[in-house]
Design a protein around this motif. Structure first.
Motif, PDB file in Angstrom:
ATOM      1  N   ILE A 286       0.843  -1.204   0.000  1.00  0.00           N
ATOM      2  CA  ILE A 286       0.000   0.000   0.000  1.00  0.00           C
ATOM      3  C   ILE A 286       0.877   1.254   0.000  1.00  0.00           C
ATOM      4  CG2 ILE A 286      -1.640   1.326   1.408  1.00  0.00           C
ATOM      5  CD1 ILE A 286      -2.861  -1.429   2.232  1.00  0.00           C
ATOM      6  N   VAL A 287       1.897   1.255   0.854  1.00  0.00           N
ATOM      7  CA  VAL A 287       2.818   2.394   0.905  1.00  0.00           C
ATOM      8  C   VAL A 287       3.514   2.572  -0.450  1.00  0.00           C
ATOM      9  CG1 VAL A 287       4.974   3.242   1.937  1.00  0.00           C
ATOM     10  CG2 VAL A 287       3.196   2.203   3.392  1.00  0.00           C
ATOM     11  N   ARG A 288       3.961   1.475  -1.014  1.00  0.00           N
ATOM     12  CA  ARG A 288       4.682   1.530  -2.290  1.00  0.00           C
ATOM     13  C   ARG A 288       3.794   2.067  -3.414  1.00  0.00           C
ATOM     14  NH1 ARG A 288       7.856   3.176  -5.278  1.00  0.00           N
ATOM     15  NH2 ARG A 288       8.550   2.021  -7.116  1.00  0.00           N
ATOM     16  N   LEU A 289       2.533   1.642  -3.449  1.00  0.00           N
ATOM     17  CA  LEU A 289       1.615   2.135  -4.493  1.00  0.00           C
ATOM     18  C   LEU A 289       1.439   3.647  -4.364  1.00  0.00           C
ATOM     19  CD1 LEU A 289      -1.154  -0.664  -4.420  1.00  0.00           C
ATOM     20  CD2 LEU A 289       0.602  -0.347  -6.166  1.00  0.00           C
ATOM     21  N   GLY A 290       1.359   4.126  -3.108  1.00  0.00           N
ATOM     22  CA  GLY A 290       1.226   5.560  -2.881  1.00  0.00           C
ATOM     23  C   GLY A 290       2.454   6.329  -3.346  1.00  0.00           C
ATOM     24  N   GLU A 291       3.628   5.846  -2.962  1.00  0.00           N
ATOM     25  CA  GLU A 291       4.888   6.494  -3.372  1.00  0.00           C
ATOM     26  C   GLU A 291       5.023   6.549  -4.890  1.00  0.00           C
ATOM     27  OE1 GLU A 291       7.747   4.759   0.237  1.00  0.00           O
ATOM     28  OE2 GLU A 291       7.877   3.932  -1.803  1.00  0.00           O
ATOM     29  N   ALA A 292       4.622   5.449  -5.531  1.00  0.00           N
ATOM     30  CA  ALA A 292       4.834   5.341  -6.971  1.00  0.00           C
ATOM     31  C   ALA A 292       3.805   6.139  -7.770  1.00  0.00           C
ATOM     32  CB  ALA A 292       4.787   3.871  -7.387  1.00  0.00           C
ATOM     33  N   GLY A 293       2.748   6.616  -7.094  1.00  0.00           N
ATOM     34  CA  GLY A 293       1.736   7.400  -7.805  1.00  0.00           C
ATOM     35  C   GLY A 293       0.787   6.567  -8.643  1.00  0.00           C
ATOM     36  N   VAL A 294       0.686   5.273  -8.322  1.00  0.00           N
ATOM     37  CA  VAL A 294      -0.219   4.380  -9.055  1.00  0.00           C
ATOM     38  C   VAL A 294      -1.672   4.798  -8.829  1.00  0.00           C
ATOM     39  CG1 VAL A 294      -1.113   1.996  -9.068  1.00  0.00           C
ATOM     40  CG2 VAL A 294       1.368   2.422  -9.011  1.00  0.00           C
ATOM     41  N   ASN A 295      -2.508   4.630  -9.862  1.00  0.00           N
ATOM     42  CA  ASN A 295      -3.950   4.841  -9.726  1.00  0.00           C
ATOM     43  C   ASN A 295      -4.623   3.510  -9.431  1.00  0.00           C
ATOM     44  OD1 ASN A 295      -4.242   7.747 -10.918  1.00  0.00           O
ATOM     45  ND2 ASN A 295      -2.906   6.619 -12.347  1.00  0.00           N
ATOM     46  N   ALA A 296      -5.432   3.480  -8.373  1.00  0.00           N
ATOM     47  CA  ALA A 296      -6.181   2.262  -8.046  1.00  0.00           C
ATOM     48  C   ALA A 296      -7.575   2.355  -8.645  1.00  0.00           C
ATOM     49  CB  ALA A 296      -6.279   2.100  -6.540  1.00  0.00           C
ATOM     50  N   ILE A 297      -8.003   1.292  -9.312  1.00  0.00           N
ATOM     51  CA  ILE A 297      -9.376   1.243  -9.836  1.00  0.00           C
ATOM     52  C   ILE A 297     -10.140   0.222  -8.992  1.00  0.00           C
ATOM     53  CG2 ILE A 297     -10.844   0.988 -11.853  1.00  0.00           C
ATOM     54  CD1 ILE A 297      -8.663   3.063 -12.327  1.00  0.00           C
ATOM     55  N   HIS A 298     -11.090   0.723  -8.253  1.00  0.00           N
ATOM     56  CA  HIS A 298     -11.817  -0.061  -7.260  1.00  0.00           C
ATOM     57  C   HIS A 298     -13.129  -0.561  -7.870  1.00  0.00           C
ATOM     58  CE1 HIS A 298     -13.314  -1.217  -3.394  1.00  0.00           C
ATOM     59  NE2 HIS A 298     -14.026  -0.138  -3.138  1.00  0.00           N
ATOM     60  N   CYS A 299     -13.334  -1.884  -7.838  1.00  0.00           N
ATOM     61  CA  CYS A 299     -14.545  -2.486  -8.406  1.00  0.00           C
ATOM     62  C   CYS A 299     -15.227  -3.326  -7.337  1.00  0.00           C
ATOM     63  CB  CYS A 299     -14.191  -3.360  -9.607  1.00  0.00           C
ATOM     64  SG  CYS A 299     -13.318  -2.509 -10.917  1.00  0.00           S
ATOM     65  N   PRO A 300     -15.818  -2.705  -6.338  1.00  0.00           N
ATOM     66  CA  PRO A 300     -16.248  -3.463  -5.165  1.00  0.00           C
ATOM     67  C   PRO A 300     -17.295  -4.531  -5.442  1.00  0.00           C
ATOM     68  CG  PRO A 300     -17.083  -1.187  -5.104  1.00  0.00           C
ATOM     69  CD  PRO A 300     -16.066  -1.261  -6.208  1.00  0.00           C
ATOM     70  N   GLU A 301     -18.261  -4.252  -6.311  1.00  0.00           N
ATOM     71  CA  GLU A 301     -19.361  -5.214  -6.460  1.00  0.00           C
ATOM     72  C   GLU A 301     -18.912  -6.494  -7.149  1.00  0.00           C
ATOM     73  OE1 GLU A 301     -22.735  -3.063  -8.073  1.00  0.00           O
ATOM     74  OE2 GLU A 301     -23.034  -2.004  -6.172  1.00  0.00           O
ATOM     75  N   SER A 302     -18.081  -6.366  -8.156  1.00  0.00           N
ATOM     76  CA  SER A 302     -17.543  -7.566  -8.805  1.00  0.00           C
ATOM     77  C   SER A 302     -16.704  -8.361  -7.814  1.00  0.00           C
ATOM     78  CB  SER A 302     -16.712  -7.139 -10.014  1.00  0.00           C
ATOM     79  OG  SER A 302     -16.004  -8.220 -10.543  1.00  0.00           O
ATOM     80  N   ASN A 303     -15.923  -7.661  -7.004  1.00  0.00           N
ATOM     81  CA  ASN A 303     -15.091  -8.344  -5.988  1.00  0.00           C
ATOM     82  C   ASN A 303     -15.949  -9.073  -4.962  1.00  0.00           C
ATOM     83  OD1 ASN A 303     -12.725  -5.562  -5.888  1.00  0.00           O
ATOM     84  ND2 ASN A 303     -12.812  -7.287  -7.276  1.00  0.00           N
ATOM     85  N   LEU A 304     -17.062  -8.485  -4.583  1.00  0.00           N
ATOM     86  CA  LEU A 304     -17.976  -9.140  -3.640  1.00  0.00           C
ATOM     87  C   LEU A 304     -18.640 -10.333  -4.303  1.00  0.00           C
ATOM     88  CD1 LEU A 304     -19.909  -6.068  -2.082  1.00  0.00           C
ATOM     89  CD2 LEU A 304     -18.066  -7.366  -1.005  1.00  0.00           C
ATOM     90  N   LYS A 305     -19.156 -10.108  -5.505  1.00  0.00           N
ATOM     91  CA  LYS A 305     -19.969 -11.146  -6.147  1.00  0.00           C
ATOM     92  C   LYS A 305     -19.150 -12.397  -6.446  1.00  0.00           C
ATOM     93  CE  LYS A 305     -23.466 -11.881  -9.614  1.00  0.00           C
ATOM     94  NZ  LYS A 305     -22.854 -12.753 -10.621  1.00  0.00           N
ATOM     95  N   LEU A 306     -17.865 -12.196  -6.820  1.00  0.00           N
ATOM     96  CA  LEU A 306     -16.992 -13.337  -7.087  1.00  0.00           C
ATOM     97  C   LEU A 306     -16.263 -13.788  -5.817  1.00  0.00           C
ATOM     98  CD1 LEU A 306     -15.459 -12.013 -10.444  1.00  0.00           C
ATOM     99  CD2 LEU A 306     -17.150 -13.831 -10.231  1.00  0.00           C
ATOM    100  N   ALA A 307     -16.614 -13.160  -4.682  1.00  0.00           N
ATOM    101  CA  ALA A 307     -15.978 -13.481  -3.388  1.00  0.00           C
ATOM    102  C   ALA A 307     -14.459 -13.347  -3.467  1.00  0.00           C
ATOM    103  CB  ALA A 307     -16.393 -14.864  -2.890  1.00  0.00           C
TER     104      ALA A 307
END
Lengths: 458, 458
Positions: A286-307
């Protein structure tokens, strides 16, 4: 001044008027009860108009001022409505709308390997992509989505379908180790992708991204080439990263490192990366992603539905990661309702951080507007209603299910507001009017969806 | 046979015809593309009609058979639609719709103590309950909900508003240690509640439940009286139980036991109990709830939004607990979209059990139909479309966002289907037709919602 009173008959459509010199289809005054600007001050204006000339925003002013200052423009009266930027769906597989509901209640690996991939292998074609994408785009417009970041095969067909609908997209130049109907080898995926990139270079509504599917489906060598090409051409990289625990563990067994470490080694962890899912993260990652300036794409419903799990977005926010929200494909969601997705994202962030104040309404709304535009490198053009930007905007007419209105931002996010989207414009061109699609043939789309399903079900 | 072809003009409304001897407002043949029966075999029938006489289901037969066997009944053509039982929202605070969006992004204790309770203390009145309930019921009908299990002050007003809308409800006879505008003492809460119970005894559409607010707001002695009265009168007990960790911990500090142990001691853990929320449960408590036959009312979105926690419903199901789903009040949700709530319930169950196959579509749908009816003691009358039951039913006309249809159950649950509810009947009386409310005045409801909000915002 040509003022057209509001009516449900559609008489306020600027595209149908335009008999004045300064009045073309993409120039008008749009009056709204509330204007959610999503500007740096998160201003919400009451009884303001957006002034649009040639598809660009030239002013935002009180109703009377706008009419006085721009007397030649036609007036679109949405005085009871909420005006806001068009929404940006940061992760889609549009054509997969044809598989919506085809195989539910199954985990990702089974779902992909036993259901989705064999079906795609049998049916994937330009016609399949065209028809699935059209179905998805119609749904997007009805939900207030004006821009999509898509990843699928035949991105040329996707782009053509988006342009025909009048929408905006970043089309993914997909790369996989395994052959498909789109390309027979890694080399062919990359060369066809580059050719699509070149062809679309001058389309104002289309940009491209390299779209290597995932670290476990694209090997090191092509990822290295993509890292180089991304830097050379200034094109983002759109990729599934750490979607499931199983995928991370099996990568680790095979390569002795986690996928994110591999991406870091290759030089892909940077502000051009759109890393989708991220349900499995260590604190250090998590720290590394922040330092590197990566963009996170959050897809909560698909993540829930596929567990698959839940992305720790409160921690990612704290680490300074820019976050956008996507629905994923309709085959694992099963809808493209981005405001509904955002509601789920906000709710999950609250419960997982044990704090109801986490991700309040205004902050959440950035993830489908300005922050999503930033992720795609489009923040100069879209994502907020500000002078100089394109007039990508939508109207929500508050239904009974949104009343009363104390705080308009909260009502947009915490109620099922997308069903009340009535009008949509992209670059000043109206695409939805009083919930009628202006650039797409609804009957044809319905018919083709059922025809494909009948074929696939056999 | 009087067949009226489908049309969007509303000409198929049986209430507007009825010139034949055997044809009253509550007798008709309702044709649908799909009939989701929710019967013991979970049958889904293609191209069937429901035959309704005097508000009761007398047959379910193929289109042609129904017309042949009942030639005198008018025919309501919804051949492209999905017909299913009216939905049962198992936990509401209807009047709280007036506080929708009034105080978001706050944890339960702050939200209740600093925002909701002071506002209710200032404004609670019969008019407040009537107007808030009307707003909520209109929203319910538009979402396909025909029965609500409500808990609020002035349950007599709630019941009158429900009856005026033509809907069905279990109204909660609320009890609290603290005085409100409805009652000044525990004795008065109980006596006023009993009087409401007596008055409503012969209303076919209304039943009652004792509604002690929670173990931490109602002391032992009134709970004992309620346990006795519940058994004597055969009336369920509707109560918030273990909603937050804080409430459980502070109860334990004060009383040396967890609230569920107290309820067990008093004899309230039985099949008459509707225990709402249950986000904090030990393994032993889960087993005990199953043994005792308690009904769990799951309100996932409110629990997420207030960061209260997530009820372990996969474990409750395994323990044999009957589960129904509720939205809670719109002030903590912020909508009454029960199918959307069910989608969230299913998604959470999957991710928390680490298994995408948990709570598949068909099982989930029971929680807002037949299992919810069971919880309320109404399963003989509603909850499924079977001969002898009341004609509480709805039509969903699949929109673009539900296409294509491979498995109709999955599309109803996993897409935002409630926006496509077009028609609703309760006991054979049509309350919604082509999305128009027939028994409620939409303009008046909108106006009163905004008037209350203006007053409360001051």
């Amino acid at each position: 001044m040509t003022s057209e009173a509001t009516s449900s008959s559609g008489s306020t459509d600027p595209a149908r008027t335009g008999n004045l010199s300064n009045c073309n289809a993409n120039s008008f005054i749009l009056e709204a009860g509330w204007v959610i600007t999503m500007d740096a001050h998160m201003r919400v204006l009451r009884e303001y108009s957006l002034v649009v000339i040639d598809g660009r925003i030239v002013a935002c002013a009180p109703w009377l001022d706008a009419m006085t200052q721009y007397p030649d423009l036609i007036v679109v009266d949405r005085r009871s409505g909420i005006l806001m930027p068009g929404l940006v769906n940061a992760h889609t597989h549009l054509a997969m709308n044809l598989l919506r509901g085809f195989a539910d209640d199954k985990p990702l690996k089974t779902w992909l390997e036993q259901h989705v991939w064999p079906t795609e292998a049998a049916y994937l074609s330009p016609a399949y992509v065209r028809d699935g994408t059209a179905l998805a785009l119609a749904e997007c417009l009805l939900c207030g989505v004006t821009t999509v970041n898509d990843m699928y095969f035949f991105p040329d067909v996707t782009a053509a379908t988006v342009l025909s609908a009048g929408m905006r997209a970043t089309v993914g130049l997909i790369v996989l180790d395994i052959p498909t109907a789109w390309a027979g080898s890694v080399d062919e995926y990359i060369s066809r992708g580059l050719s699509v990139h070149d062809t679309l270079r001058d389309e104002p509504l289309i940009t491209t991204a390299f779209a290597p599917h995932a670290p476990y489906t694209v090997s090191r060598e092509p990822l290295e080439r993509i890292a180089t090409l991304s830097a050379e051409l200034d094109v983002p990289v759109h990729m599934h990263v750490h979607e499931t625990a199983e995928e991370v563990q099996s990568f680790e067994r095979e390569h002795g490192m986690r996928p994110i470490a591999r991406l870091d080694e290759i030089g892909l962890l940077n502000s051009s990366l759109l890393a989708v899912h991220l349900t499995q993260l260590t604190d250090a990652e998590i720290v590394r992603l922040g330092e590197a300036g990566v963009n996170a794409i959050h897809c909560p419903e698909s993540n829930l539905k596929l567990a698959s799990g839940v992305s720790p977005i409160a921690d990612l926010i704290a680490a300074g990661v820019n976050i956008a929200v996507g629905t994923d494909g309709a085959a694992s969601n099963n809808d493209l309702d981005l405001l509904g997705e955002l509601r789920t994202a906000s709710f999950l962030a609250k419960v997982f951080s044990d704090n109801a104040a986490t991700l309040p309404a205004a902050q959440a709304l950035r993830m489908v507007t300005i922050d999503a535009a930033k992720a795609l490198g489009l923040a100069e053009h879209i994502g907020s209603l500000e002078v100089g930007k394109a007039a990508d905007c939508i109207i929500i007419e508050p239904g009974l299910g949104m009343l009363p209105i104390y705080d308009v931002l909260a009502q947009v996010i915490y109620t099922q507001s997308s069903q009340y989207v009535t009008d949509v414009w992209v670059a000043g061109k109206q695409l939805l009017q009083h919930r009628q699609l202006l650039t797409m043939d609804t009957d044809k789309i319905r018919h083709s969806a059922q025809t494909w399903a009948a074929k696939i079900s056999k």
